[in-house]
Design an enzyme around this catalytic site. Structure first.
Site, short mmCIF file in Angstrom:
data_model
loop_
_atom_site.label_atom_id
_atom_site.label_comp_id
_atom_site.label_asym_id
_atom_site.label_seq_id
_atom_site.Cartn_x
_atom_site.Cartn_y
_atom_site.Cartn_z
N GLU A 92 19.01 73.16 49.62
CA GLU A 92 17.96 72.28 50.05
C GLU A 92 16.56 73.12 49.98
O GLU A 92 16.66 74.13 50.76
CB GLU A 92 18.17 71.45 51.06
CG GLU A 92 19.34 70.53 50.68
CD GLU A 92 19.72 69.79 52.19
OE1 GLU A 92 20.14 68.46 51.79
OE2 GLU A 92 19.80 70.22 53.18
N CYS A 105 9.39 75.19 52.40
CA CYS A 105 10.34 75.76 53.27
C CYS A 105 11.76 76.32 52.33
O CYS A 105 11.99 75.63 51.66
CB CYS A 105 10.72 74.75 54.33
SG CYS A 105 12.23 75.32 55.46
N CYS A 112 25.41 79.66 56.51
CA CYS A 112 25.10 80.85 57.36
C CYS A 112 26.02 81.13 58.24
O CYS A 112 26.70 80.40 58.72
CB CYS A 112 23.87 80.33 58.10
SG CYS A 112 22.93 81.39 59.18
N CYS A 116 24.95 79.18 64.97
CA CYS A 116 24.21 78.66 66.17
C CYS A 116 24.65 77.15 66.34
O CYS A 116 24.73 76.35 65.30
CB CYS A 116 22.70 78.57 65.78
SG CYS A 116 22.04 80.08 65.46
N CYS A 119 22.34 73.80 65.13
CA CYS A 119 21.93 73.75 63.46
C CYS A 119 23.18 73.48 62.67
O CYS A 119 24.19 73.93 62.44
CB CYS A 119 21.73 75.40 63.27
SG CYS A 119 21.33 75.57 61.64
N CYS A 330 13.68 71.42 59.99
CA CYS A 330 14.30 72.67 60.38
C CYS A 330 15.78 72.37 60.96
O CYS A 330 15.76 71.55 61.69
CB CYS A 330 13.64 73.43 61.20
SG CYS A 330 12.00 73.88 60.74
#
Ligand code: SAH
Ligand code: SF4
Length: 340
Positions: A92, A105, A112, A116, A119, A330
Site C-alpha cells: 500500500e 508515504c 516487517c 512492533c 503496528c 501510519c
C-alpha cells in the site's frame, strides 16, 4: 528471460547496465530523463533514441509499474492505493494532500520483521524487501495524480533494513535531472536501527524520524522488541550526531499515545526528563485503530494533559492523523500477501 525493470536505476547504475549490454553512456543519458521527468511508460515514445536502440531496450528491459488493484479516497482527501507487484505480492502507498504540500508515504518492504505490537504491518511477517523500482513506482503512481512536494518513508516496512535499495531511491529523488526534491522535503522514519546505516543515510542529508513511543527501555522493549538490540541510549546518541553528520535540523521522535500504556503523567514527565538535553522535536501521534488490536487511542483530554507536562523542557507537537477512515494512516498499512 525476465526483463530488467529500469525504473529504480540511478543514472550511474543505468550507464553501467547499458555498457554491460553493448549500449552506450549516451544512450543512458538520453533514456534517464524520459523515465524520470517525462514519466515515459514505454520505450516507443522515446523518439530521440534511434529505432534500433529502442528495439534492444524493448527486448531486454521493462518500464512496467505495479498494477493498482484498488484506490480509496478518505473524507479528508487522503488516498490509498493497493499495488500488485509482478510476483503477486501487494503493498500500500498513501497520498496526503494538504493546503501547502502534498506528501507521498512510501512502503519499503513487504511485511516487517520488527513486530512492533501496535503496528498493523508488524502483524504480517516479513516477506521481502521492495526493489528500488517498486519503491520509486509509488512516487510515479501519485505523480500521475498530482504534483508531489514531500516524501516520507513511513509506509510498510523498516527502510533502514532495505538500505541499498533505499539509497538508489533517495538518489533518484534528490537528483536534479530526475525528481529534483530538496533534501528537507524527504523524511526517513526508523524504528531505531542505529548502526552504521544511519551514518550512510546522513550523507543524503534527508530528515530523520525515530519511532520512540516510550520513555523507558522496559516499556519500549515491550512495545518494540528491536529495543533489546538498539536501546534508548543509542537512539539519543543518534539524535545528537545525526544533525551534524547530515547537516539537517534536529531529529524528530515519534511518540504514539496508547491508552493506559504510555500516556500517564509519569510517562510525560519521564519523556521530558529523558529528552531535555537532547536536540530534538517530539511528534505525538494518535493511535490508528486496526481490526484485532488490543491497543486503544488515548482520550483527547489525556493527550492535552500529556502535551502540557511533556512540553516542560521539550518541543512537542500533536500531529493530526490523516486517512483514518480508509485505514491509510501510519501503522495501518497491511498489504495482503498471496505468499503467506
Ligand atoms: N518502520 C518505520 C517506518 C514505518 S512506520 C518505523 O517504525 O518508524 C511509520 C510510523 O507509524 C512509525 O512511527 C510507527 O511507529 C507508526 N505506527 C505504527 N503503527 C501505528 C498505529 N497503529 N497508529 C499510529 N502510528 C503507528
Ligand atoms: Fe515495522 Fe515500523 Fe510497523 Fe514497527 S512500526 S512493525 S518497524 S513498520
Amino acid at each position: 528471460m525476465q526483463k530488467i525493470n529500469l525504473l529504480g536505476f540511478t543514472l550511474e547504475q543505468l550507464k553501467f547496465e547499458f555498457l554491460k549490454n553493448g549500449l552506450s553512456i549516451l544512450d543512458a543519458k538520453r533514456v534517464f530523463p524520459w523515465i524520470h521527468t517525462k514519466l515515459a511508460a514505454s520505450f516507443s515514445v522515446m523518439t530521440d533514441i534511434p529505432l534500433e536502440i529502442r528495439k534492444i531496450l524493448e527486448h531486454a528491459y521493462s518500464l512496467a509499474r505495479p498494477r493498482c488493484l484498488t484506490l480509496q479516497k478518505s473524507r479528508d482527501g487522503t488516498s490509498k492505493a493497493l499495488l500488485e507487484m509482478v510476483d503477486g505480492n501487494l503493498i500500500e502507498t498513501v497520498l496526503i494532500p494538504e493546503e501547502r504540500r502534498t506528501t507521498v508515504c512510501v512502503s519499503t518492504q513487504i511485511g516487517c520483521a520488527m513486530g512492533c505490537k501496535f503496528c498493523h504491518t508488524g502483524t504480517q511477517s516479513f516477506v521481502r524487501n521492495l526493489t528500488s523500482s517498486e519503491m520509486i513506482s509509488q512516487i510515479f503512481f501519485w505523480k500521475a495524480e498530482r504534483a508531489v512536494t514531500n516524501v516520507v518513508f513511513m509506509g510498510m516496512g523498516e527502510p533502514l533494513l532495505n538500505f541499498e535499495n533505499l539509497s538508489s531511491v533517495l538518489e533518484l529523488l534528490l537528483d536534479e535531472k530526475a525528481h529534483n526534491f530538496s533534501r528537507n522535503k524527504i523524511t526517513v522514519s526508523t524504528s531505531g536501527i542505529t548502526d552504521d546505516t544511519i551514518k550512510s543515510l546522513a550523507k543524503f542529508g534527508v530528515k530523520l524520524a525515530i519511532s520512540l513511543h516510550a520513555p523507558t527501555d522496559e516499556k519500549r522493549s515491550f512495545l518494540m522488541p528491536i529495543n533489546k538490540k538498539y536501546n534508548i541510549k543509542m537512539l539519543l546518541e543518534t539524535a545528537r550526531t545525526y544533525p551534524q553528520n547530515s547537516n539537517t535540523d534536529c531529529v524528530t521522535f515519534e511518540y504514539l499515545l496508547l491508552k493506559d500504556v504510555n500516556d500517564a503523567d509519569s510517562d510525560a514527565l519521564a519523556l521530558a526528563c529523558l529528552l531535555k538535553s537532547v536536540p530534538c522535536k517530539v511528534n505525538l501521534i494518535a493511535f490508528n485503530n486496526w481490526p484485532g488490536t488490543k491497543f486503544a487511542s488515548s482520550t483527547e483530554g489525556r493527550r492535552n494533559e500529556f502535551v502540557r507536562i511533556a512540553s516542560n523542557g521539550i518541543r512537542v507537537t500533536a500531529r493530526k492523523s490523516k486517512g483514518g477512515d480508509i485505514l491509510a494512516a501510519c501503522g495501518q498499512l497491511k498489504g495482503a500477501s498471496n505468499l503467506l
